[in-house]
Design a protein around this motif. Structure first.
Motif, PDB file in Angstrom:
ATOM      1  N   PRO A  85       0.817  -1.225   0.000  1.00  7.75           N
ATOM      2  CA  PRO A  85       0.000   0.000   0.000  1.00  7.75           C
ATOM      3  C   PRO A  85       0.847   1.270   0.000  1.00  7.75           C
ATOM      4  N   LEU A  86       1.049   1.850  -1.169  1.00 10.56           N
ATOM      5  CA  LEU A  86       1.860   3.061  -1.323  1.00 10.56           C
ATOM      6  C   LEU A  86       0.949   4.269  -1.556  1.00 10.56           C
ATOM      7  N   TYR A  87       1.468   5.456  -1.278  1.00  7.08           N
ATOM      8  CA  TYR A  87       0.746   6.691  -1.576  1.00  7.08           C
ATOM      9  C   TYR A  87       1.057   7.078  -3.022  1.00  7.08           C
ATOM     10  N   GLN A  88       0.129   6.736  -3.927  1.00 12.47           N
ATOM     11  CA  GLN A  88       0.383   6.816  -5.364  1.00 12.47           C
ATOM     12  C   GLN A  88       0.689   8.231  -5.863  1.00 12.47           C
ATOM     13  N   GLU A  89       0.137   9.249  -5.218  1.00  9.06           N
ATOM     14  CA  GLU A  89       0.313  10.623  -5.708  1.00  9.06           C
ATOM     15  C   GLU A  89       1.562  11.307  -5.144  1.00  9.06           C
ATOM     16  N   MET A  90       2.292  10.608  -4.291  1.00  8.85           N
ATOM     17  CA  MET A  90       3.543  11.173  -3.778  1.00  8.85           C
ATOM     18  C   MET A  90       4.693  10.800  -4.696  1.00  8.85           C
ATOM     19  N   PHE A  91       5.721  11.630  -4.714  1.00  9.45           N
ATOM     20  CA  PHE A  91       6.936  11.308  -5.445  1.00  9.45           C
ATOM     21  C   PHE A  91       7.751  10.305  -4.620  1.00  9.45           C
ATOM     22  N   VAL A  92       8.577   9.524  -5.303  1.00 10.01           N
ATOM     23  CA  VAL A  92       9.288   8.429  -4.637  1.00 10.01           C
ATOM     24  C   VAL A  92      10.101   8.930  -3.452  1.00 10.01           C
ATOM     25  N   LYS A  93      10.964   9.901  -3.690  1.00  2.00           N
ATOM     26  CA  LYS A  93      11.824  10.377  -2.595  1.00  2.00           C
ATOM     27  C   LYS A  93      10.997  11.085  -1.522  1.00  2.00           C
ATOM     28  N   GLU A  94       9.969  11.801  -1.949  1.00  2.86           N
ATOM     29  CA  GLU A  94       9.080  12.479  -1.001  1.00  2.86           C
ATOM     30  C   GLU A  94       8.422  11.456  -0.071  1.00  2.86           C
ATOM     31  N   TYR A  95       7.949  10.367  -0.639  1.00  8.19           N
ATOM     32  CA  TYR A  95       7.301   9.317   0.157  1.00  8.19           C
ATOM     33  C   TYR A  95       8.277   8.705   1.156  1.00  8.19           C
ATOM     34  N   LEU A  96       9.479   8.372   0.686  1.00 10.81           N
ATOM     35  CA  LEU A  96      10.459   7.745   1.577  1.00 10.81           C
ATOM     36  C   LEU A  96      10.928   8.722   2.652  1.00 10.81           C
ATOM     37  N   GLN A  97      10.991  10.017   2.315  1.00  8.29           N
ATOM     38  CA  GLN A  97      11.334  11.015   3.327  1.00  8.29           C
ATOM     39  C   GLN A  97      10.220  11.122   4.371  1.00  8.29           C
ATOM     40  N   PHE A  98       8.973  11.002   3.901  1.00  7.12           N
ATOM     41  CA  PHE A  98       7.811  11.001   4.802  1.00  7.12           C
ATOM     42  C   PHE A  98       7.913   9.836   5.792  1.00  7.12           C
ATOM     43  N   VAL A  99       8.249   8.644   5.282  1.00  8.08           N
ATOM     44  CA  VAL A  99       8.411   7.472   6.143  1.00  8.08           C
ATOM     45  C   VAL A  99       9.577   7.687   7.109  1.00  8.08           C
ATOM     46  N   ALA A 100      10.673   8.256   6.594  1.00  7.75           N
ATOM     47  CA  ALA A 100      11.853   8.527   7.433  1.00  7.75           C
ATOM     48  C   ALA A 100      11.505   9.490   8.567  1.00  7.75           C
ATOM     49  N   ASN A 101      10.691  10.495   8.278  1.00  2.00           N
ATOM     50  CA  ASN A 101      10.298  11.474   9.298  1.00  2.00           C
ATOM     51  C   ASN A 101       9.482  10.808  10.411  1.00  2.00           C
ATOM     52  N   ILE A 102       8.629   9.858  10.031  1.00  2.00           N
ATOM     53  CA  ILE A 102       7.827   9.127  11.030  1.00  2.00           C
ATOM     54  C   ILE A 102       8.751   8.384  11.987  1.00  2.00           C
ATOM     55  N   HIS A 103       9.817   7.784  11.429  1.00  2.21           N
ATOM     56  CA  HIS A 103      10.753   7.013  12.242  1.00  2.21           C
ATOM     57  C   HIS A 103      11.839   7.886  12.895  1.00  2.21           C
ATOM     58  N   GLY A 104      11.899   9.166  12.534  1.00  2.00           N
ATOM     59  CA  GLY A 104      12.939  10.043  13.071  1.00  2.00           C
ATOM     60  C   GLY A 104      14.323   9.710  12.547  1.00  2.00           C
ATOM     61  N   LYS A 106      17.610  10.187   9.865  1.00  2.00           N
ATOM     62  CA  LYS A 106      18.339  11.246   9.157  1.00  2.00           C
ATOM     63  C   LYS A 106      18.124  11.154   7.651  1.00  2.00           C
ATOM     64  N   LYS A 107      18.194  12.307   6.972  1.00  2.00           N
ATOM     65  CA  LYS A 107      17.906  12.382   5.539  1.00  2.00           C
ATOM     66  C   LYS A 107      18.836  11.532   4.693  1.00  2.00           C
ATOM     67  N   ASN A 108      20.107  11.423   5.088  1.00  4.21           N
ATOM     68  CA  ASN A 108      21.052  10.678   4.245  1.00  4.21           C
ATOM     69  C   ASN A 108      20.711   9.199   4.157  1.00  4.21           C
ATOM     70  N   ARG A 109      19.951   8.678   5.112  1.00  7.36           N
ATOM     71  CA  ARG A 109      19.531   7.268   5.075  1.00  7.36           C
ATOM     72  C   ARG A 109      18.591   7.030   3.897  1.00  7.36           C
ATOM     73  N   VAL A 110      17.770   8.024   3.558  1.00  3.53           N
ATOM     74  CA  VAL A 110      16.850   7.892   2.427  1.00  3.53           C
ATOM     75  C   VAL A 110      17.630   7.669   1.141  1.00  3.53           C
ATOM     76  N   ASP A 111      18.678   8.466   0.924  1.00  2.00           N
ATOM     77  CA  ASP A 111      19.503   8.316  -0.285  1.00  2.00           C
ATOM     78  C   ASP A 111      20.213   6.962  -0.300  1.00  2.00           C
ATOM     79  N   GLU A 112      20.657   6.490   0.860  1.00  3.90           N
ATOM     80  CA  GLU A 112      21.317   5.177   0.957  1.00  3.90           C
ATOM     81  C   GLU A 112      20.380   4.061   0.495  1.00  3.90           C
ATOM     82  N   VAL A 113      19.144   4.112   0.977  1.00  2.00           N
ATOM     83  CA  VAL A 113      18.184   3.055   0.668  1.00  2.00           C
ATOM     84  C   VAL A 113      17.737   3.133  -0.795  1.00  2.00           C
ATOM     85  N   ILE A 114      17.571   4.332  -1.306  1.00  2.00           N
ATOM     86  CA  ILE A 114      17.230   4.505  -2.725  1.00  2.00           C
ATOM     87  C   ILE A 114      18.287   3.845  -3.602  1.00  2.00           C
TER      88      ILE A 114
END
Length: 234
Positions: A85-104, A106-114
Protein backbone atom coordinates in the motif's frame (compact mmCIF):
# COMPACT_ATOMS: atom_id res chain seq x y z
CA UNK A 1 16.87 -10.52 17.81
CA UNK A 2 14.66 -13.22 19.28
CA UNK A 3 11.12 -13.96 18.14
CA UNK A 4 8.95 -16.41 20.05
CA UNK A 5 5.45 -17.31 18.94
CA UNK A 6 3.70 -19.27 21.66
CA UNK A 7 0.42 -21.18 21.24
CA UNK A 8 -0.86 -18.60 18.75
CA UNK A 9 -4.46 -19.13 17.64
CA UNK A 10 -6.49 -16.82 15.38
CA UNK A 11 -10.09 -17.31 14.30
CA UNK A 12 -12.33 -15.47 11.88
CA UNK A 13 -15.79 -16.47 13.00
CA UNK A 14 -15.87 -20.27 12.93
CA UNK A 15 -12.82 -20.49 10.67
CA UNK A 16 -9.52 -21.29 12.39
CA UNK A 17 -6.80 -19.37 10.51
CA UNK A 18 -3.97 -20.26 12.94
CA UNK A 19 -4.14 -23.28 15.21
CA UNK A 20 -1.84 -23.32 18.26
CA UNK A 21 1.22 -22.13 16.31
CA UNK A 22 4.65 -22.27 17.98
CA UNK A 23 7.79 -20.84 16.34
CA UNK A 24 11.13 -19.79 17.84
CA UNK A 25 13.76 -17.73 16.01
CA UNK A 26 16.88 -16.62 17.85
CA UNK A 27 19.52 -15.84 15.24
CA UNK A 28 19.98 -13.89 12.05
CA UNK A 29 18.68 -16.04 9.21
CA UNK A 30 16.42 -15.93 6.19
CA UNK A 31 13.39 -18.13 6.75
CA UNK A 32 11.06 -19.25 3.97
CA UNK A 33 7.41 -19.22 5.06
CA UNK A 34 5.62 -21.61 2.73
CA UNK A 35 2.07 -22.84 2.34
CA UNK A 36 -0.81 -23.11 -0.13
CA UNK A 37 -3.16 -20.16 -0.62
CA UNK A 38 -5.33 -19.77 2.46
CA UNK A 39 -2.91 -21.69 4.68
CA UNK A 40 -2.54 -18.86 7.21
CA UNK A 41 0.73 -17.24 6.07
CA UNK A 42 -0.59 -13.70 5.78
CA UNK A 43 -2.52 -14.04 9.04
CA UNK A 44 0.68 -15.12 10.78
CA UNK A 45 2.71 -12.23 9.33
CA UNK A 46 0.04 -9.66 10.16
CA UNK A 47 -0.15 -11.02 13.72
CA UNK A 48 3.62 -10.63 14.15
CA UNK A 49 3.60 -7.01 12.97
CA UNK A 50 0.59 -6.18 15.15
CA UNK A 51 -1.87 -5.57 12.30
CA UNK A 52 -4.19 -8.29 13.62
CA UNK A 53 -5.38 -8.73 17.18
CA UNK A 54 -4.18 -11.91 18.87
CA UNK A 55 -7.08 -14.13 20.01
CA UNK A 56 -5.08 -16.68 22.00
CA UNK A 57 -1.38 -17.12 22.70
CA UNK A 58 1.53 -14.73 22.78
CA UNK A 59 4.16 -13.20 20.50
CA UNK A 60 7.41 -12.08 22.13
CA UNK A 61 10.02 -9.92 20.39
CA UNK A 62 13.24 -9.84 22.39
CA UNK A 63 11.27 -11.37 25.28
CA UNK A 64 8.73 -8.53 25.29
CA UNK A 65 5.06 -9.08 24.47
CA UNK A 66 4.23 -7.21 21.24
CA UNK A 67 0.73 -6.43 22.55
CA UNK A 68 1.89 -4.59 25.68
CA UNK A 69 5.05 -3.18 24.02
CA UNK A 70 3.46 -2.41 20.65
CA UNK A 71 5.29 0.81 19.71
CA UNK A 72 8.67 -0.51 20.82
CA UNK A 73 8.10 -3.75 18.89
CA UNK A 74 6.99 -2.04 15.68
CA UNK A 75 10.17 0.04 15.66
CA UNK A 76 12.12 -3.22 15.34
CA UNK A 77 10.01 -4.68 12.51
CA UNK A 78 9.91 -3.89 8.80
CA UNK A 79 6.98 -5.17 6.73
CA UNK A 80 6.29 -5.39 3.01
CA UNK A 81 2.72 -6.70 2.64
CA UNK A 82 1.59 -8.44 -0.52
CA UNK A 83 -0.61 -5.56 -1.70
CA UNK A 84 2.17 -2.98 -1.07
CA UNK A 85 0.00 0.00 0.00
CA UNK A 86 1.86 3.06 -1.32
CA UNK A 87 0.75 6.69 -1.58
CA UNK A 88 0.38 6.82 -5.36
CA UNK A 89 0.31 10.62 -5.71
CA UNK A 90 3.54 11.17 -3.78
CA UNK A 91 6.94 11.31 -5.45
CA UNK A 92 9.29 8.43 -4.64
CA UNK A 93 11.82 10.38 -2.59
CA UNK A 94 9.08 12.48 -1.00
CA UNK A 95 7.30 9.32 0.16
CA UNK A 96 10.46 7.74 1.58
CA UNK A 97 11.33 11.01 3.33
CA UNK A 98 7.81 11.00 4.80
CA UNK A 99 8.41 7.47 6.14
CA UNK A 100 11.85 8.53 7.43
CA UNK A 101 10.30 11.47 9.30
CA UNK A 102 7.83 9.13 11.03
CA UNK A 103 10.75 7.01 12.24
CA UNK A 104 12.94 10.04 13.07
CA UNK A 105 15.65 8.98 10.62
CA UNK A 106 18.34 11.25 9.16
CA UNK A 107 17.91 12.38 5.54
CA UNK A 108 21.05 10.68 4.25
CA UNK A 109 19.53 7.27 5.07
CA UNK A 110 16.85 7.89 2.43
CA UNK A 111 19.50 8.32 -0.29
CA UNK A 112 21.32 5.18 0.96
CA UNK A 113 18.18 3.06 0.67
CA UNK A 114 17.23 4.50 -2.73
CA UNK A 115 20.64 3.43 -3.99
CA UNK A 116 20.46 0.04 -2.25
CA UNK A 117 17.17 -1.04 -3.86
CA UNK A 118 18.08 0.43 -7.26
CA UNK A 119 15.50 3.20 -7.69
CA UNK A 120 17.85 6.17 -8.12
CA UNK A 121 16.66 6.89 -11.72
CA UNK A 122 13.03 6.84 -10.54
CA UNK A 123 13.33 8.88 -7.34
CA UNK A 124 11.81 12.05 -8.82
CA UNK A 125 8.79 10.29 -10.35
CA UNK A 126 5.34 9.96 -8.88
CA UNK A 127 4.76 6.49 -7.47
CA UNK A 128 1.71 6.13 -9.74
CA UNK A 129 4.02 6.46 -12.76
CA UNK A 130 6.20 3.50 -11.78
CA UNK A 131 6.04 -0.03 -13.13
CA UNK A 132 4.91 -2.75 -10.74
CA UNK A 133 8.52 -3.85 -10.31
CA UNK A 134 9.68 -0.40 -9.25
CA UNK A 135 6.71 -0.06 -6.91
CA UNK A 136 7.88 -3.29 -5.24
CA UNK A 137 11.31 -1.71 -4.79
CA UNK A 138 9.77 1.37 -3.17
CA UNK A 139 7.82 -0.93 -0.84
CA UNK A 140 11.02 -2.77 0.07
CA UNK A 141 12.77 0.56 0.63
CA UNK A 142 10.17 1.69 3.17
CA UNK A 143 10.40 -1.68 4.94
CA UNK A 144 14.17 -1.47 5.47
CA UNK A 145 14.50 2.30 5.90
CA UNK A 146 14.60 2.21 9.71
CA UNK A 147 17.04 -0.75 9.73
CA UNK A 148 14.68 -3.16 11.51
CA UNK A 149 15.93 -6.23 13.37
CA UNK A 150 13.13 -8.32 11.85
CA UNK A 151 12.08 -7.94 8.22
CA UNK A 152 8.87 -9.61 7.01
CA UNK A 153 8.36 -9.80 3.26
CA UNK A 154 5.17 -11.10 1.62
CA UNK A 155 5.89 -12.06 -2.03
CA UNK A 156 8.66 -9.41 -2.40
CA UNK A 157 9.58 -10.25 -6.02
CA UNK A 158 5.99 -10.29 -7.25
CA UNK A 159 5.83 -8.52 -10.63
CA UNK A 160 9.57 -8.19 -11.15
CA UNK A 161 11.38 -9.17 -14.33
CA UNK A 162 14.17 -11.82 -14.11
CA UNK A 163 16.97 -9.25 -13.73
CA UNK A 164 15.09 -7.34 -11.04
CA UNK A 165 14.39 -10.60 -9.18
CA UNK A 166 18.11 -11.35 -8.99
CA UNK A 167 18.86 -7.79 -7.81
CA UNK A 168 16.21 -7.85 -5.07
CA UNK A 169 17.31 -11.32 -3.97
CA UNK A 170 20.84 -9.97 -3.57
CA UNK A 171 19.52 -7.10 -1.43
CA UNK A 172 17.57 -9.54 0.76
CA UNK A 173 20.60 -11.83 1.04
CA UNK A 174 22.75 -8.93 2.27
CA UNK A 175 20.12 -7.89 4.81
CA UNK A 176 19.89 -11.50 6.04
CA UNK A 177 23.55 -11.46 7.07
CA UNK A 178 22.77 -8.98 9.86
CA UNK A 179 18.99 -9.22 10.35
CA UNK A 180 16.29 -11.86 10.55
CA UNK A 181 14.12 -12.11 7.45
CA UNK A 182 10.83 -14.00 7.14
CA UNK A 183 10.06 -14.41 3.47
CA UNK A 184 6.70 -15.65 2.18
CA UNK A 185 6.79 -16.87 -1.40
CA UNK A 186 5.35 -19.45 -3.78
CA UNK A 187 8.58 -19.48 -5.82
CA UNK A 188 10.66 -22.45 -4.73
CA UNK A 189 13.76 -21.20 -6.59
CA UNK A 190 13.58 -18.15 -4.34
CA UNK A 191 13.57 -20.34 -1.25
CA UNK A 192 16.57 -22.33 -2.50
CA UNK A 193 18.44 -19.15 -3.42
CA UNK A 194 17.85 -17.32 -0.14
CA UNK A 195 16.66 -19.44 2.76
CA UNK A 196 18.45 -21.63 5.29
CA UNK A 197 15.25 -22.70 7.06
CA UNK A 198 11.72 -23.51 5.93
CA UNK A 199 8.48 -23.20 7.91
CA UNK A 200 5.55 -24.86 6.16
CA UNK A 201 2.05 -23.92 7.25
CA UNK A 202 -1.08 -25.70 6.06
CA UNK A 203 -4.66 -25.15 7.20
CA UNK A 204 -3.39 -23.02 10.08
CA UNK A 205 -0.97 -25.64 11.39
CA UNK A 206 2.84 -25.75 11.25
CA UNK A 207 3.57 -29.09 9.59
CA UNK A 208 7.31 -28.59 8.94
CA UNK A 209 9.95 -26.38 10.54
CA UNK A 210 13.43 -27.47 9.55
CA UNK A 211 16.65 -26.59 7.71
CA UNK A 212 16.09 -26.50 3.96
CA UNK A 213 18.16 -29.64 3.35
CA UNK A 214 16.08 -31.58 5.87
CA UNK A 215 12.84 -30.20 4.41
CA UNK A 216 13.84 -31.34 0.94
CA UNK A 217 14.90 -34.72 2.32
CA UNK A 218 14.42 -37.63 -0.04
CA UNK A 219 12.67 -35.57 -2.72
CA UNK A 220 14.34 -34.40 -5.92
CA UNK A 221 13.09 -30.83 -5.56
CA UNK A 222 11.48 -28.46 -3.08
CA UNK A 223 8.35 -28.48 -5.24
CA UNK A 224 8.02 -32.25 -4.76
CA UNK A 225 8.60 -31.97 -1.01
CA UNK A 226 6.04 -29.14 -0.71
CA UNK A 227 3.46 -31.12 -2.70
CA UNK A 228 4.01 -34.28 -0.69
CA UNK A 229 3.77 -32.61 2.73
CA UNK A 230 0.65 -30.62 1.89
CA UNK A 231 -1.14 -33.45 0.10
CA UNK A 232 -0.50 -35.75 3.07
CA UNK A 233 -2.39 -33.26 5.27
CA UNK A 234 -5.45 -32.86 3.04
Amino acid sequence: MALDIINLTKKFGDQVALNDVNISINKNEIIGLLGPNGAGKSTLMKSIVGALKIDEGQILLDQKDITTHDIESKKKIGFLPENNPLYQEMFVKEYLQFVANIHGIKKNRVDEVIELVGITPEKSKKISQLSKGYKQRVGLAQAILHQPDLLILDEPTNGLDPNQIVEIRNVIKEIGKEKTVILSTHIMQEVEALCSRVILIHKGNIIQDSPISEFKGKYESLEQAFQSYTEAKQ
